[in-house]
Design a protein around this motif. Structure first.
Motif, PDB file in Angstrom:
ATOM      1  N   LEU A 271       0.821  -1.256  -0.080  1.00 27.79           N
ATOM      2  CA  LEU A 271      -0.054   0.143  -0.040  1.00 27.79           C
ATOM      3  C   LEU A 271       0.859   1.152  -0.021  1.00 27.79           C
ATOM      4  N   TYR A 272       2.156   1.208   0.658  1.00 25.53           N
ATOM      5  CA  TYR A 272       2.831   2.258   0.548  1.00 25.53           C
ATOM      6  C   TYR A 272       3.462   2.433  -0.895  1.00 25.53           C
ATOM      7  N   ARG A 273       3.783   1.410  -1.731  1.00 26.99           N
ATOM      8  CA  ARG A 273       4.268   1.425  -2.944  1.00 26.99           C
ATOM      9  C   ARG A 273       3.566   1.639  -3.853  1.00 26.99           C
ATOM     10  N   ASN A 274       2.349   1.245  -3.648  1.00 25.35           N
ATOM     11  CA  ASN A 274       1.324   1.166  -4.904  1.00 25.35           C
ATOM     12  C   ASN A 274       0.087   2.052  -4.727  1.00 25.35           C
ATOM     13  N   GLY A 275      -0.132   2.344  -3.334  1.00 28.16           N
ATOM     14  CA  GLY A 275      -1.372   3.234  -2.801  1.00 28.16           C
ATOM     15  C   GLY A 275      -2.505   2.398  -2.714  1.00 28.16           C
ATOM     16  N   ASN A 276      -3.548   2.915  -2.148  1.00 26.19           N
ATOM     17  CA  ASN A 276      -4.652   2.318  -1.781  1.00 26.19           C
ATOM     18  C   ASN A 276      -5.468   1.475  -2.790  1.00 26.19           C
ATOM     19  N   ASN A 277      -5.196   1.844  -4.317  1.00 25.13           N
ATOM     20  CA  ASN A 277      -5.988   1.334  -5.344  1.00 25.13           C
ATOM     21  C   ASN A 277      -5.619  -0.266  -5.537  1.00 25.13           C
ATOM     22  N   GLN A 278      -4.398  -0.553  -4.803  1.00 24.46           N
ATOM     23  CA  GLN A 278      -3.957  -2.019  -4.857  1.00 24.46           C
ATOM     24  C   GLN A 278      -4.976  -2.826  -4.125  1.00 24.46           C
ATOM     25  N   ILE A 279      -5.804  -2.362  -3.190  1.00 28.11           N
ATOM     26  CA  ILE A 279      -6.603  -3.179  -2.585  1.00 28.11           C
ATOM     27  C   ILE A 279      -7.845  -3.638  -3.397  1.00 28.11           C
ATOM     28  N   GLY A 280      -8.068  -2.872  -4.415  1.00 28.35           N
ATOM     29  CA  GLY A 280      -9.318  -3.116  -5.197  1.00 28.35           C
ATOM     30  C   GLY A 280      -8.796  -4.398  -6.023  1.00 28.35           C
ATOM     31  N   LEU A 281      -7.416  -3.747  -6.772  1.00 26.77           N
ATOM     32  CA  LEU A 281      -6.935  -5.007  -7.399  1.00 26.77           C
ATOM     33  C   LEU A 281      -6.841  -6.362  -7.287  1.00 26.77           C
ATOM     34  N   ILE A 282      -6.316  -6.265  -5.838  1.00 25.23           N
ATOM     35  CA  ILE A 282      -6.273  -7.538  -5.099  1.00 25.23           C
ATOM     36  C   ILE A 282      -7.477  -8.123  -5.024  1.00 25.23           C
ATOM     37  N   LEU A 283      -8.533  -7.567  -4.575  1.00 29.34           N
ATOM     38  CA  LEU A 283      -9.835  -8.148  -4.312  1.00 29.34           C
ATOM     39  C   LEU A 283     -10.612  -8.750  -5.945  1.00 29.34           C
ATOM     40  N   ASN A 284     -10.092  -7.993  -6.811  1.00 31.25           N
ATOM     41  CA  ASN A 284     -10.700  -8.298  -8.259  1.00 31.25           C
ATOM     42  C   ASN A 284      -9.761  -9.679  -8.699  1.00 31.25           C
TER      43      ASN A 284
END
Ligand SMILES: Cc1cc2nc3c(=O)[nH]c(=O)nc-3n(C[C@H](O)[C@H](O)[C@H](O)COP(=O)(O)O)c2cc1C
Length: 329
Positions: A271-284
């Protein structure tokens, strides 16, 4: 649609992704942003045991007198503002709890079971849903072959559960003699979950100034191997939930930890590296993989790759190792 829900520490979570304790979970604003991006729970930034103990001047004087406050560490604490630190933390917890729907897990970084454990009642009164204890106990007694820091874990849990009913998780490191035995031992009630593993701050120094520096503050995906191994080894052998932490950066890494047997997966460096949008990508990615493999719930595949499900764990590991070494040249 795949159902991503899970339980953790007795809490119902909409998916297995937790934002782990860090500077990203240190304000109500950041916690709201994490909820908006899809995390199922948040572990707040840790309060230190020293900050709790030194909240009152009386305790501070007592600790100076007993030598608990080392000159080396005292410069890091602003003793005049210690009381503010603690009351601000409690306010932050209750404000966070009121501002989001997802569970909030408070966090304390501690080294002993002395003088602070009653404080858990005040954390419980903020309305948070659980407490994660990051017990920072490194084995540094080199003169006693049988020296062990393991007792402090049981002592802390015992004292806390005398004053509070909050579900407790233990975030541990891997520096333990007979790690599997230790994890199994501390997994018994009342511990609700164990987080494998805490990532220790790695000290480094500058070769010209000979000053200490911090190195590699964020993890790499390769570091996920340690957690993956031990989640797979301990799943179905412990009496509480397991949460995977360290080196989990993307969808496949999350899926692997669930296949190994984790109930939840904690994210920080990614999340530090890629920002919070990483959460949605992982869930998808998780949802897509579940659809492709005909899983409608996580329980249908959780632990499928755990060691207890393999035909003979010792033979299995040996064969994998031999195959790998043969293919090297
Ligand atoms: C800047 C920063 C601050 C952190 N602060 C805390 C903390 O207050 N309490 C804690 O238990 N862990 C803390 N951690 C450790 C993370 O929660 C996590 O266990 C560690 O970074 C490994 O996970 P990762 O590989 O996803 O980064 C911190 C990590 C970072 C990078």
């Amino acid at each position: 649609m795949a159902n991503l829900s899970t339980t953790y520490m007795g809490l119902k979570l909409k998916n297995p992704i937790i934002a782990s304790s860090s500077g990203l979970t240190n304000s109500v604003k950041d916690i709201i942003a994490l909820e908006e991006k899809g995390v199922a729970a948040v572990v707040t930034k840790s309060l230190f045991e020293e900050e709790i103990i030194l909240e009152t001047e009386e305790n501070l004087n007592r600790m100076h007198a007993s030598g608990f406050v080392y000159p080396e560490t005292s410069e890091y604490f602003d003793f005049d503002r210690m009381e503010d630190t603690v009351s601000n933390y409690l306010k932050f917890l209750s404000d966070s709890k009121k501002s989001v729907k997802i569970p909030i897990i408070a966090s304390i970084n501690c080294v002993t079971s002395e003088g602070w454990t009653d404080f858990t009642k005040r954390i419980e009164d903020t309305g948070v849903d659980g407490l994660e204890l990051n017990i920072f106990s490194l084995p540094v007694n080199f003169s006693d072959a049988n020296a062990s820091n393991d007792q402090v874990y049981s002592d802390i849990i015992g004292k806390i559960t005398n004053v509070s009913k909050l579900p407790i998780s233990l975030k541990i490191g891997f520096y333990h003699t007979n790690l599997g035995y230790f994890i199994k031992h501390i997994s018994h009630s009342p511990t609700k979950a164990i987080v494998l593993f805490n990532r220790f701050y790695n000290p480094d120094f500058d070769i010209y100034t000979l000053q200490f520096t911090s190195s590699h503050v964020l993890s790499t995906p390769a570091e996920g191997a340690m957690s993956l191994r031990w989640v797979a080894v301990m799943a179905n052998r412990v009496s509480c939930d397991l949460s995977a932490s360290t080196g989990i950066h993307d969808g496949p890494a999350v899926i692997k930890q669930l296949l190994a047997g984790a109930k939840t997966v904690q994210l920080c460096s990614t999340l530090y590296r890629n920002g919070n949008n990483q959460i949605g990508l992982i869930l998808n990615e998780l949802e897509k993989w579940m659809k492709e493999n005909d899983y409608s719930t996580i329980d249908e595949f959780r632990g499928k790759m755990s060691q207890s499900k393999t035909f003979d764990p010792k033979v299995f590991e040996r064969v994998q190792f031999m195959k790998y070494m043969r293919n090297m040249d």
